[in-house]
Design an enzyme around this catalytic site. Structure first.
Site, PDB file in Angstrom:
ATOM      1  N   HIS A   1      -2.535   9.039   7.795  1.00  0.00           N
ATOM      2  CA  HIS A   1      -2.333   8.347   7.713  1.00  0.00           C
ATOM      3  C   HIS A   1      -0.610   7.806   8.136  1.00  0.00           C
ATOM      4  O   HIS A   1       0.243   6.688   7.516  1.00  0.00           O
ATOM      5  CB  HIS A   1      -1.685   8.801   5.663  1.00  0.00           C
ATOM      6  CG  HIS A   1      -2.510   9.324   5.602  1.00  0.00           C
ATOM      7  ND1 HIS A   1      -3.214   8.416   4.073  1.00  0.00           N
ATOM      8  CD2 HIS A   1      -3.716   9.999   5.503  1.00  0.00           C
ATOM      9  CE1 HIS A   1      -4.203   8.974   3.643  1.00  0.00           C
ATOM     10  NE2 HIS A   1      -4.171  10.081   4.438  1.00  0.00           N
TER      11      HIS A   1
ATOM     12  N   ASP B   1       5.877   2.586   9.524  1.00  0.00           N
ATOM     13  CA  ASP B   1       5.885   2.879   8.440  1.00  0.00           C
ATOM     14  C   ASP B   1       3.850   2.868   8.887  1.00  0.00           C
ATOM     15  O   ASP B   1       3.065   1.601   8.761  1.00  0.00           O
ATOM     16  CB  ASP B   1       6.093   2.400   7.101  1.00  0.00           C
ATOM     17  CG  ASP B   1       5.943   3.261   6.232  1.00  0.00           C
ATOM     18  OD1 ASP B   1       5.151   4.871   6.096  1.00  0.00           O
ATOM     19  OD2 ASP B   1       6.479   3.255   5.116  1.00  0.00           O
TER      20      ASP B   1
END
Length: 760
Positions: free
Chosen positions: A173, A387
């Site tokens: 992730h 991110d």
């Protein structure tokens, strides 16, 4: 609020098993002392919640959130939940330490310097093993296990070692760093090999996928074709193909969009604007309080816009939601202090009476309140320095069916690859960030509508269900690796079988006409000791075996990894007991009544080429042993064995890792890792094959085997309807019964002797 009840199902029945650091629920103690479970916040839970509802039989393995003894498995909202135990030390070293102070900063481009501590790695390794041991037995034969995120990168290989019959997926992730950054990580190759236990590896961005493939190619030297990686097996095990692919994660966008039709949420959005004094513009930032999210850069830009008069705090207000995160980690405590000081300074210098210039909210919001905030916000700033994806960007877009609002998005967030109609910005460039904010605040309604229409098309068409379906469909299409299927795990943990259950099994077994009774040696007939030459077998257990071998219709064998000569020296058994050494490569003299011709010795012949290969293996293992004091190399007629039981400090783990890495370069050698040993055999043998041959040679109607090691699992895998396997000690096993130790072995053998004598 999820309802919960104890899991009523047996193990190994779930079609799909999700493995993540956290369970999708948190416990809450009620005033009467009872415990209830509520859905926990977080991107993964939000993403997977709707996916798991569509699975007929789904399970989730993860930590329940509190250190100490884990709750018993239970059900919540139709999912079977299997909590994993983490002690306080695990939380500090595995989670806060290695995961969040070593891996997190390294994978996020070293915005904060990563810390490297060898003790943290030990805890990471142990915790990953605990997750794997909890997950492996709950998957149905041929099922799917989907492992998630950077905390569990060793789990795929650990599960594959136990369950080669299942498909294994892994999704990362967070970003995967460039090979130059990743190369700094101690134990980097262990991480890569752990991940390559999966069949399919998913990453958020194409750059992450390519970074991973580059690391595999450069650091492991494996063959790569595009993003398909050829993973060599250990020794003679076959090559596996592993796919690395890009799967940008999304949200349950339809559900988020539907919330905007709720009249209470609409009213709350209007109330939020009134509470802030009905400003002309509201600018919103929503983040975990994490140094990767760019909150400090954002506040710096906002403060400068106020300082130079580009923004009037009477007309425009900023809301910064900073959800508490990892506040026991020093870097996060420092960040909180800096953010709060900056917000205080900005408000002290610029806030009008009765209204903040920055409304700082250091707490979490539920989904309904968050939707109201998104509906109230004219501009949302998602300006992460790095991110993996950032689902806030997609949640904002899904919350604006009115086609108004502007998304300012960092080009270093994974969402930037898909949400191209956002105002893209380099958040490291404060001047560029300031210009992007002013552009967003001044954007005409028709331009907002055009951009938001494009953004919503992307988010609504590519929701979390599509993401999961795409990943699972590609995982389903993956070719299952060739080779032997691992036996089903029948027993897990350390709990011994009930004595009455063992008694019934022994009675049924001894009632069969012709029996083969066989046993491993070390750890079964003799306690494990550091000095292998100082081993002392249980005299009463050996005596029982001798007496059993004299009974009519009973054949007895000892099957060990020790060499035949070594086994004979330590047991001094009569000729009525068959000795099998070197995991089946050496067979001693057979009783005259046993059909010797059934034992095919042709495969055991050593050729000059095998002699030369064995000599080279021995030399290499001795080099490894010299580098890790306390390890030693044993030579056998057809094998060489690295023993790590007496290794100093961390030497045992490191020597084993080096030996297994070497094993991947030996495609014609049988490599067997065991308890603190790794054996390299140039002749293919196994204890299971030896027992099968002995059973045929003795014309046994049933056989019994006692074993404690992973090498004994090849025997338990051959258990027939009337055969009996007893695992000695803890650990996952295909045996049907478990007994405690060598004392229990002695009692079993003496009971067999008594029952069989009574039968006759």
């Amino acid at each position: 609020m999820p309802s919960s009840s104890p899991v009523q199902h047996s193990s190994a029945e779930h079609e799909m098993v999700v493995v993540a650091n956290r369970l999708p629920v948190d416990s809450r103690t009620l005033p009467d002392g009872a415990t209830e479970w509520v859905t926990s916040p977080g991107g993964l839970v939000t993403a997977m919640e709707s996916v798991m509802r569509t699975v007929d039989s789904g399970a989730w393995v993860g930590w329940a959130g509190a250190p100490g003894e884990a709750p018993a498995p239970f059900e919540a909202d139709g999912m079977s939940l299997y909590p994993v135990r983490l002690e306080q030390e695990d939380v500090e070293r595995y989670y806060e330490g290695y995961s969040n102070a070593t891996l997190w900063p390294l994978y996020h481009d070293v915005i904060v310097d990563p810390e490297f501590h060898r003790g943290w790695w030990d805890s990471y390794l142990a915790a990953n093993r605990r997750f794997a041991e909890a997950a492996a037995p709950v998957a149905a034969p041929g099922g799917t296990i989907w492992v998630h995120d950077y905390q569990l990168q060793l789990v795929p290989r650990m599960i594959r070692d136990k369950r080669s019959d299942v498909r294994i997926g892994f999704f990362n992730h967070i970003p995967f760093p460039s090979v130059e950054l990743f190369s700094q990580l101690p134990k980097r190759n262990s991480i890569l090999r752990g991940l390559l236990g999966a069949d399919l590896l998913g990453f958020q961005r194409e750059s992450d996928t390519l970074n991973f493939v580059a690391a595999v190619r450069k650091l492991l030297g494996y063959h790569v074709d595009g993003t398909t990686i050829s993973v060599p097996g250990i020794g003679a095990a076959p090559v596996r193909e592993v796919q690395a692919r890009t799967f940008p994660i999304s949200i349950d966008s339809a559900t988020v969009s539907e919330l905007t039709e709720d009249s209470a949420i609409r009213a709350r959005a209007e109330e939020l604007r009134r509470d802030l004094g009905d400003p002309e513009r509201i600018v919103l930032g929503v983040d975990r309080l994490d140094y990767t999210k760019g909150i400090r850069h954002r506040l710096k830009a906002w403060g400068e816009l106020l300082d130079d008069g580009s923004i009037d705090p009477h007309d425009t207000v900023m809301i910064q939601v900073a959800t508490p995160s990892r506040e026991r980690v020093e870097a996060y405590r420092q960040l909180r202090d800096e953010v709060e000081l900056t917000v205080g300074r900005i408000n002290g210098e610029h806030a009008p009476l009765g209204r903040p210039a920055v409304s700082y909210q250091h707490h979490s919001f539920d989904r309904r309140e968050m939707t109201a905030l998104f509906m109230a916000a004219d501009v949302v700033l998602v300006t992460a320095l790095r991110d993996g994806m950032n689902l806030v960007a997609k949640e904002y877009v899904a919350s604006r069916p009115d086609l108004q609002g502007v998304l300012v998005l960092s080009e270093f967030a994974g969402a930037a690859d898909e949400l191209r109609a956002a105002v893209l910005v380099n958040p490291h460039d404060i001047d560029e960030l300031k210009a992007a904010i002013l552009r967003a605040l001044a954007m005409p309604a028709e331009e907002q509508e055009e951009a938001m229409r494009s953004l919503r098309h992307q988010v609504m068409e590519n929701d979390v269900q599509a993401w999961a379906h795409d990943f699972l469909q590609q995982l389903e299409a993956m070719h299952t690796p060739a080779g032997d299927t691992a036996p089903a795990v029948l027993l897990t943990g350390d709990a011994n079988s009930a004595p009455e259950e063992v008694e019934v099994a022994l009675r049924d077994f001894t009632a069969m006409p012709r029996l083969l009774i066989a046993s491993d040696f070390d750890g079964v007939l003799a306690p494990i000791v550091d000095d292998r030459d100082a081993v002392v077998p249980d005299g009463e257990a050996l005596a029982a075996l001798r007496e059993l071998s004299d009974l009519p219709g009973v054949a007895v064998a000892l099957v060990s990894g020790r060499s035949l000569a070594d086994l004979d020296r330590h047991t001094t058994m009569p000729s009525s007991v068959v000795l099998v050494g070197s995991h089946g490569a050496e067979v001693g003299a057979l009783p005259p009544w046993m059909q010797a011709e059934v034992l095919d010795k042709s495969a055991l012949a050593m050729t000059p080429q095998k002699e030369e290969q064995l000599a080279e293996i021995t030399r290499t293992l001795r080099r490894i042993a010299r580098a890790h004091p306390g390890t030693e190399v044993e030579t056998k007629p057809t094998a060489a064995v690295l023993h790590t039981r007496s290794a100093k400090g961390r030497g045992g783990l490191n020597a084993t890792e080096a030996a297994l890495e070497y094993a991947m370069t030996l495609p014609e050698v049988t490599v067997t890792p065991g308890k603190e040993v790794v054996e390299f055999a140039v002749v293919h043998t196994s204890k299971g094959a030896a027992i099968e041959a002995l059973s045929r040679a003795s014309a046994a109607d049933a056989w019994l085997y006692l074993g404690d090691d992973v090498t004994d699992e090849s025997v338990f895998a051959e258990l027939g309807e009337h055969d009996l396997g007893l695992k000695v000690g803890g650990g996952d096993t295909a045996a049907r019964l478990r007994i405690a130790d060598t004392d229990a072995v002695r009692e079993v053998l003496q009971r067999l002797l008594h029952l069989r004598a009574d039968e006759r």
